[in-house]
Write an enzyme that holds these catalytic residues in place. Structure first.
Site, PDB file in Angstrom:
ATOM      1  CE  LYS A 159      23.570 -85.259  45.010  1.00 29.23           C
ATOM      2  NZ  LYS A 159      23.585 -83.819  44.732  1.00 29.23           N
ATOM      3  CB  CYS A 208      17.567 -71.851  43.395  1.00 31.91           C
ATOM      4  SG  CYS A 208      17.837 -73.620  43.570  1.00 31.91           S
ATOM      5  NE  ARG A 236      20.159 -88.617  43.045  1.00 30.99           N
ATOM      6  CZ  ARG A 236      19.679 -87.379  42.881  1.00 30.99           C
ATOM      7  NH1 ARG A 236      20.415 -86.469  42.266  1.00 30.99           N
ATOM      8  NH2 ARG A 236      18.501 -87.069  43.329  1.00 30.99           N
ATOM      9  CB  CYS A 275      23.952 -74.767  38.998  1.00 32.45           C
ATOM     10  SG  CYS A 275      22.799 -73.392  39.111  1.00 32.45           S
TER      11      CYS A 275
HETATM   12 FE1  SRM Z   1      21.389 -80.529  41.656  1.00 24.84          FE
HETATM   13  C1  SRM Z   1      18.039 -80.462  41.895  1.00 24.84           C
HETATM   14  C2  SRM Z   1      21.168 -79.866  38.393  1.00 24.84           C
HETATM   15  C3  SRM Z   1      24.612 -81.345  41.363  1.00 24.84           C
HETATM   16  C4  SRM Z   1      21.780 -80.227  45.046  1.00 24.84           C
HETATM   17  N1  SRM Z   1      19.817 -80.278  40.393  1.00 24.84           N
HETATM   18  C5  SRM Z   1      18.491 -80.335  40.711  1.00 24.84           C
HETATM   19  C6  SRM Z   1      17.642 -80.314  39.425  1.00 24.84           C
HETATM   20  C7  SRM Z   1      17.428 -81.725  38.982  1.00 24.84           C
HETATM   21  C8  SRM Z   1      16.336 -79.499  39.514  1.00 24.84           C
HETATM   22  C9  SRM Z   1      15.081 -80.256  39.855  1.00 24.84           C
HETATM   23  O1  SRM Z   1      15.038 -80.996  40.851  1.00 24.84           O
HETATM   24  O2  SRM Z   1      14.093 -80.062  39.118  1.00 24.84           O
HETATM   25  C10 SRM Z   1      18.637 -79.569  38.483  1.00 24.84           C
HETATM   26  C11 SRM Z   1      18.453 -79.829  36.981  1.00 24.84           C
HETATM   27  C12 SRM Z   1      18.846 -78.604  36.197  1.00 24.84           C
HETATM   28  C13 SRM Z   1      18.981 -78.842  34.742  1.00 24.84           C
HETATM   29  O3  SRM Z   1      18.213 -78.241  33.958  1.00 24.84           O
HETATM   30  O4  SRM Z   1      19.869 -79.588  34.337  1.00 24.84           O
HETATM   31  C14 SRM Z   1      19.955 -79.933  39.096  1.00 24.84           C
HETATM   32  N2  SRM Z   1      22.598 -80.691  40.144  1.00 24.84           N
HETATM   33  C15 SRM Z   1      22.367 -80.279  38.880  1.00 24.84           C
HETATM   34  C16 SRM Z   1      23.627 -80.311  38.032  1.00 24.84           C
HETATM   35  C17 SRM Z   1      23.379 -80.681  36.574  1.00 24.84           C
HETATM   36  C18 SRM Z   1      24.325 -78.946  38.145  1.00 24.84           C
HETATM   37  C19 SRM Z   1      25.425 -78.684  37.159  1.00 24.84           C
HETATM   38  O5  SRM Z   1      25.388 -77.596  36.583  1.00 24.84           O
HETATM   39  O6  SRM Z   1      26.315 -79.512  36.976  1.00 24.84           O
HETATM   40  C20 SRM Z   1      24.445 -81.336  38.844  1.00 24.84           C
HETATM   41  C21 SRM Z   1      24.195 -82.748  38.414  1.00 24.84           C
HETATM   42  C22 SRM Z   1      25.025 -83.710  39.205  1.00 24.84           C
HETATM   43  C23 SRM Z   1      24.947 -85.131  38.758  1.00 24.84           C
HETATM   44  O7  SRM Z   1      25.551 -85.451  37.745  1.00 24.84           O
HETATM   45  O8  SRM Z   1      24.345 -85.939  39.467  1.00 24.84           O
HETATM   46  C24 SRM Z   1      23.859 -81.129  40.231  1.00 24.84           C
HETATM   47  N3  SRM Z   1      22.866 -80.830  42.985  1.00 24.84           N
HETATM   48  C25 SRM Z   1      24.165 -81.046  42.639  1.00 24.84           C
HETATM   49  C26 SRM Z   1      25.018 -80.874  43.775  1.00 24.84           C
HETATM   50  C27 SRM Z   1      26.544 -80.955  43.780  1.00 24.84           C
HETATM   51  C28 SRM Z   1      27.022 -82.306  44.172  1.00 24.84           C
HETATM   52  O9  SRM Z   1      26.242 -83.245  44.346  1.00 24.84           O
HETATM   53  O10 SRM Z   1      28.233 -82.456  44.316  1.00 24.84           O
HETATM   54  C29 SRM Z   1      24.194 -80.536  44.846  1.00 24.84           C
HETATM   55  C30 SRM Z   1      24.657 -80.151  46.268  1.00 24.84           C
HETATM   56  C31 SRM Z   1      25.123 -81.305  47.066  1.00 24.84           C
HETATM   57  C32 SRM Z   1      23.995 -81.940  47.791  1.00 24.84           C
HETATM   58  O11 SRM Z   1      23.305 -82.782  47.211  1.00 24.84           O
HETATM   59  O12 SRM Z   1      23.765 -81.572  48.950  1.00 24.84           O
HETATM   60  C33 SRM Z   1      22.843 -80.522  44.337  1.00 24.84           C
HETATM   61  N4  SRM Z   1      20.065 -80.417  43.249  1.00 24.84           N
HETATM   62  C34 SRM Z   1      20.425 -80.233  44.558  1.00 24.84           C
HETATM   63  C35 SRM Z   1      19.238 -80.057  45.346  1.00 24.84           C
HETATM   64  C36 SRM Z   1      19.183 -79.811  46.877  1.00 24.84           C
HETATM   65  C37 SRM Z   1      19.310 -81.069  47.652  1.00 24.84           C
HETATM   66  C38 SRM Z   1      19.117 -80.869  49.113  1.00 24.84           C
HETATM   67  O13 SRM Z   1      19.603 -81.692  49.881  1.00 24.84           O
HETATM   68  O14 SRM Z   1      18.439 -79.939  49.520  1.00 24.84           O
HETATM   69  C39 SRM Z   1      18.147 -80.128  44.450  1.00 24.84           C
HETATM   70  C40 SRM Z   1      16.656 -79.996  44.786  1.00 24.84           C
HETATM   71  C41 SRM Z   1      16.108 -81.188  45.501  1.00 24.84           C
HETATM   72  O15 SRM Z   1      16.704 -82.252  45.561  1.00 24.84           O
HETATM   73  O16 SRM Z   1      15.018 -81.042  46.038  1.00 24.84           O
HETATM   74  C42 SRM Z   1      18.696 -80.340  43.147  1.00 24.84           C
HETATM   75 FE1  SF4 Z   2      20.916 -74.334  39.962  1.00 22.14          FE
HETATM   76 FE2  SF4 Z   2      19.047 -74.463  41.854  1.00 22.14          FE
HETATM   77 FE3  SF4 Z   2      18.565 -75.494  39.487  1.00 22.14          FE
HETATM   78 FE4  SF4 Z   2      20.372 -76.624  41.071  1.00 22.14          FE
HETATM   79  S1  SF4 Z   2      18.203 -76.524  41.455  1.00 22.14           S
HETATM   80  S2  SF4 Z   2      20.549 -76.267  38.843  1.00 22.14           S
HETATM   81  S3  SF4 Z   2      21.184 -74.803  42.137  1.00 22.14           S
HETATM   82  S4  SF4 Z   2      18.961 -73.322  39.920  1.00 22.14           S
END
Ligand code: SRM
Ligand code: SF4
Length: 577
Positions: free
Chosen positions: A214, A479, A143, A434
């Site tokens: 990442k 979550c 990413r 988030c």
């Molecule tokens: Fe995230 C999924 C938002 C950084 C771990 N994340 C999602 C989704 C796309 C929900 C979905 O799959 O349907 C969320 C969209 C919400 C929305 O309405 O915008 C979402 N993640 C975000 C953002 C926008 C949060 C924020 O408020 O800034 C961040 C966008 C980052 C970017 O620009 O790429 C965001 N997500 C992260 C991070 C932090 C990081 O990467 O530094 C993590 C934890 C680090 C990691 O990856 O381990 C993270 N997001 C997840 C996960 C759990 C992954 C896992 O290994 O279990 C999911 C769910 C999944 O992948 O199944 C997820």
């Molecule tokens: Fe927040 Fe969970 Fe949605 Fe990520 S997947 S934006 S941690 S509620």
């Protein structure tokens, strides 16, 4: 590869013709605001998520209407740096096709929310015309590559940013699908961008990676990018003249876990060795290849690099990487971090230019009646000659302001209330939430819409105990997926159900220690009273310079988490209060 034994997403990728699926057909189907289920997995690789407005889900169901579908678009910004022109373009797209807000993410990217299907293609084309893209912003690929966001603070930052951009380019998927679907006028066949030649994916292959991947680069002493939370990291090692001599390579960090699922847990990345600047892109590629070949493709909850390394061990992993490199990594070098927060306010660099870090609460750029933030930033972008930098803490740096240009920028900051953005408590300035409701389909509880109010309540205790200027990291997610990297915060709230949160305490102030569950399923209305005695105890009994996360462990509120595998073990020893 016997697909029948693997997770169904592997079949979706296999038959997708390099990520095409039936996305084009779905875009043309006017009978629904949605696209086909399997295509929803594929559009993620193009930076697009189908969502629905959860605030109106129930009433639409009652009225027998389909959910209010729209799409979230994530725009890659390697290293978080963009031009004022690109800012203006994003602002315009947000106000034309999206929900009149811009979201600055925890990974230095932009998100647009609420784009409906008929506007998707136009929006993606316009993003690309502004020389940004959305491919690989999501999906089972590498990413947005993150980097300390202050490239002009020293030449080292500039070099690190260049590496971020190089790695990003090198690991961008080569499929023509993105160009064919989004950048081609279906009637004339005319393309807005040059199509890459190769249809093959030389690095990923047609099954791409088992899961998201990442990468991050940090320049000590700042760990504002949270290096330990990422699959792969590069820590710049500087000589006495502040030149980068190479990078310590970190692997296997990740946050995601599931409530009650003990075989899922957050893990901090480990240092695997050292490489020279010339080797870094190669090292990144080889780490990706080992994960491509050995990551778990059966169980997506066990598919991240952190589990591959946990299952086989770091020595095995290093051997695999070195076999592919054809040379050994050197021994890791000494380094030290100070904190993982942003440095607010004005700084002047070695060339005399100014940089201003603004606090953007939870990364949401929008206008309200009493705070026209979005308008203010638009007006600044119109006259600004430097750049904008998105930080990994969801904040914004107005970068490279020549001394003569500073007064005009200051006038606009004053006029739009932005000047006071960082006149807040140390707690608020070190907070992140988030997105969660109403757009995130996985959210169990509020986050972005709730944390600011909760902090206002906690600030009463903070002020009462003279802790106004103490930096304490506090993060909330709706979550357990961990999008605001909550498991390395000193205080974290993780949604369990509407109005209920797990409270975690004891993360390391520099982002180098996982926290521990202190209280489970606490009702929102009880959070402040739950934390009041802990904060009071900290104010009264902390040692000189002791950080909150260290104190709660020493004082016995929680046990220290020494490895992700122990994250769920030994709940906090709750003291009588
Ligand atoms: Fe995230 C999924 C938002 C950084 C771990 N994340 C999602 C989704 C796309 C929900 C979905 O799959 O349907 C969320 C969209 C919400 C929305 O309405 O915008 C979402 N993640 C975000 C953002 C926008 C949060 C924020 O408020 O800034 C961040 C966008 C980052 C970017 O620009 O790429 C965001 N997500 C992260 C991070 C932090 C990081 O990467 O530094 C993590 C934890 C680090 C990691 O990856 O381990 C993270 N997001 C997840 C996960 C759990 C992954 C896992 O290994 O279990 C999911 C769910 C999944 O992948 O199944 C997820
Ligand atoms: Fe927040 Fe969970 Fe949605 Fe990520 S997947 S934006 S941690 S509620």
């Amino acid at each position: 590869m016997d697909l029948s034994e693997l997770h169904k997403n592997e079949t979706i990728k296999d038959v997708s013709n390099f990520l095409r699926g039936t996305i084009v057909e779905g875009l043309l189907d006017e009978s629904t605001g949605a696209i086909a289920k399997n295509d929803q997995q594929l559009t993620k690789f193009h930076g697009i998520y189908q969502q629905d407005d959860r605030d109106v889900r129930r009433e639409r169901r009652k009225a027998k209407q389909e959910p209010a579908y729209s799409f979230m678009i994530r725009v890659r910004v390697p290293g978080g740096v963009c031009t004022p022109k690109q800012w203006l373009e994003m602002d315009e797209l947000a106000n034309t096709y999206a929900n009149h807000t811009l979201k600055l993410t925890t990974r230095q990217a932009f998100q647009l929310h609420g784009v409906i299907k008929k506007d998707l293609k136009k929006t993606i084309r316009e993003i690309n015309e502004a020389c940004m893209d959305t491919i690989a912003a999501c999906g089972d690929v590498n990413r947005n590559v993150m980097c300390n966001p202050n490239p002009h603070q020293s030449s080292a930052h500039g070099e690190a940013l260049e590496l971020a951009q190089e790695i990003s380019d090198h690991l961008t998927p080569r499929t023509r699908a993105y160009h064919d679907i989004w950048l081609t006028d279906l009637e004339t066949g005319e393309k807005t961008k040059v199509t890459p030649d190769a249809e093959d994916e030389p690095i990923y292959g047609k099954h791409y990676l088992p899961r998201k991947f990442k990468i991050v680069i940090a320049v000590p002493p700042s760990n504002d990018v949270d290096i330990y939370a990422h699959d792969l990291g590069f820590i710049a090692i500087l000589d006495e003249d502040e030149n980068i001599t190479g990078y310590n390579v970190t692997v296997g960090g990740g946050m995601g876990m599931g409530h009650g699922k003990k075989d899922t847990y957050p893990v901090l990345a480990q240092v695997m060795g050292f490489c020279t600047p010339d080797q870094a892109v190669d090292v990144a590629e080889k780490v990706v290849l080992v994960q491509r070949d050995h990551g778990d493709r059966k169980n997506r909850a066990h598919a991240r690099l952190k589990y591959t390394i946990d299952d086989h061990g770091l020595d095995w992993f290093r051997d695999q990487v070195e076999d592919r490199l054809g040379y050994k990594l050197e021994e890791a070098k000494e380094f030290a971090f100070d904190d993982n927060g942003d440095r607010y306010g004005w700084i002047q660099d070695e060339d005399g230019n100014f940089h201003l870090t603004l606090f953007i609460q939870n990364g949401r750029v929008k206008d309200t009646d009493d705070y026209p933030m979005m308008t203010g930033l638009r007006e600044i972008a119109k006259i600004h000659k430097g750049d904008f930098r998105l930080t990994a803490n969801q904040n914004l740096i107005i970068g490279s302001i020549a001394p003569d240009d500073r007064p005009a920028i200051e006038e606009l900051l004053e006029k739009h209330g932005l000047k006071d953005s960082y006149e807040a408590t140390g707690l608020r300035l070190n907070s992140m939430a988030c997105v969660a409701l109403p757009t995130c389909g996985l959210s169990l509880a509020e986050s972005e819409r709730y944390l600011p109010d909760l902090i206002t309540e906690l600030e009463e205790i903070i002020e009462e105990h003279g802790l106004r200027d103490d930096a304490i990291t506090i993060r909330m997610t709706g979550c357990p997926n961990g999008c605001a990297r909550p498991y390395i915060a000193e205080i974290a709230f993780v949604g369990r159900a509407p109005g209920k949160y797990n409270i975690y305490l004891g993360g390391g102030f520099i982002g180098d220690r996982l926290n521990k569950l202190y209280k489970e399923s606490v009702l929102s209305e009880n959070i402040v009273e739950t934390l009041r005695p802990v904060i009071a105890d900290y104010a009264k009994n902390r040692e000189d310079g002791e950080k909150f996360g260290d104190f709660v462990i020493r004082a016995g509120y929680v046990n220290e988490t020494t490895h992700g595998r122990d994250f769920h073990e030994g709940l906090g020893e709750v003291k009588d209060s």
